[in-house]
Design a protein around this motif. Sequence first.
Motif, short mmCIF file in Angstrom:
data_model
loop_
_atom_site.label_atom_id
_atom_site.label_comp_id
_atom_site.label_asym_id
_atom_site.label_seq_id
_atom_site.Cartn_x
_atom_site.Cartn_y
_atom_site.Cartn_z
N ASP A 145 -2.13 -1.94 -11.04
CA ASP A 145 -1.61 -3.27 -10.78
C ASP A 145 -2.35 -4.31 -11.61
N GLY A 203 -2.55 -12.16 -5.75
CA GLY A 203 -2.21 -11.02 -4.90
C GLY A 203 -1.66 -9.86 -5.72
N TYR A 229 -5.11 3.89 0.82
CA TYR A 229 -4.95 3.35 -0.52
C TYR A 229 -6.35 3.21 -1.12
N ASN A 236 -7.96 0.37 1.00
CA ASN A 236 -7.08 -0.42 1.86
C ASN A 236 -6.42 0.54 2.84
N ARG A 294 -3.31 0.50 4.14
CA ARG A 294 -1.88 0.14 4.21
C ARG A 294 -1.27 0.35 2.83
N GLY A 297 0.20 -0.86 -0.73
CA GLY A 297 -0.19 -1.96 -1.62
C GLY A 297 1.02 -2.84 -1.97
N ASP A 298 0.72 -4.04 -2.37
CA ASP A 298 1.76 -4.96 -2.83
C ASP A 298 1.24 -5.58 -4.13
N PRO A 299 1.83 -5.34 -5.28
CA PRO A 299 3.18 -4.86 -5.54
C PRO A 299 3.33 -3.36 -5.85
N GLU A 300 2.30 -2.54 -5.56
CA GLU A 300 2.45 -1.12 -5.93
C GLU A 300 3.58 -0.42 -5.17
N1 GLY Z 1 -2.25 -4.61 -4.89
C1 GLY Z 1 -3.32 -5.10 -4.12
C2 GLY Z 1 -3.17 -4.99 -2.68
O1 GLY Z 1 -2.16 -4.59 -2.16
O2 GLY Z 1 -4.15 -5.30 -1.98
#
Ligand code: GLY
Length: 423
Positions: A213, A227, A270, A286, A288, A290-293
Amino acid sequence: MNVLIIGNGGRENALAWKVKNSPLLKNLFISPGNAGTYGLGKNIEIDISQKTEILKFVKSNNIDLTLVGPEAPLEDGIVDLFISENQLIFGPSKKAAQIETSKVWAKNIMKKHNIPTADFFSFNDFSSAKKFILSQKKISWVIKADGLASGKGVILTNNKEESMNALKEILIDKKFGNAGNKIIIEEMLFGKEVSVFSFVNGKFVSSQISACDYKRSHDGDKGLNTGGMGSYSPPEFWNENLSNTISEEIMIPTAKALVEENVPFHGMLYGGIMLTSNGPKVLEFNCRFGDPETQVILPKLDSDILEICYNTAKKTLNEKTLVKWNNDNCVGVVITSGGYPKNYKIGHEIKLNSSPISNSLIFHSGTKIENDGKITTNGGRVLVSVGIGKTMTIARNKAYKNIENIYFKNMYFRKDISERALS
Ligand code: GLY
Ligand code: AMP
């Protein structure tokens, strides 16, 4: 199955899209959702910090499975509450979520169980942290707030003055509030970064998928940390050897360590990993998706996400449940409100001039449906354009081609997402 997804980002739109394709799905609800989840299920206006309200909704609507997108409800113990009321929920307990929500806790687990990570020292007062920095020959450090800080609690410093400023910001000025009651001072690592994802059920770790990312706001990794401005999968340097090493040295031992510590993890693990000259090392975990993965890995999941999440929540996920990722290339470009991550305006009308081209998707992040049906911007990260293809070039062209048909005032996106992965 009746399913509730909690959250309102691009990650949750991607989850809703994938869940919607499951033959096991009956009704889908998203709380609170966005304009992208609107067409996929029913958006429910419940504040995600109100876990008892969410529980009430789940009971009165016969929800069979709840999926938690963001980390905050996990830290708040939503999973523990649901379990105590016999409701199925996908995500780790409050204690197991500490792998993300407390960096000091996570680092101590890694140290105790020999999981490769940067050397570190933890402090909870300014004067001992300052004494430590002044006593060291090294001048480059990474200073991290212990708790959740929306991805902003990490400061890289390259001389003693910068280190002092970082310590002061976190421990004295309380820039991150109580999340900065404790800190980590960490050795600086160098190398390529990769995000690795596995569904974990206690000691069982599913086959994994990886993505890269882009955290900085501008092309060439310039500008402020965000983010996430884009993502692609698979990384150009990914291969079976590396995957096995990460699985055997990091993901499996971490799941095992959490079981041994009596805080078994159930959910999506993650790993944020740096490939150093001494092998892969954990930067952070993490608890949970990921965002944007998520927006670039879910199109690569050939298996039924509901079956996987249901089994994870029931604690029955094992090698019999298929978790199969395909070899497609996927690129996701985040479209933001100009000015993000600093100041930006919301409420601009979004014009999506046509439906996405073939093999591409548009996921919504900060968007909203107005009463008159117009879609407006409602956050810093607004949309994610995803391209899918047999090569990274095809995937990338599709992701960018889609953006030509999108317009809102002051829209902005990076032009170099996945460029380094083109051969
Ligand atoms: N891509 C970073 C996150 O979800 O924390
Ligand atoms: P984290 O939230 O811990 O993943 O940190 C955010 C970003 O800071 C990471 O994606 C890395 O780019 C960088 N970072 C974190 N820890 C280190 C480290 N020990 N050495 C170098 N860079 C780091």
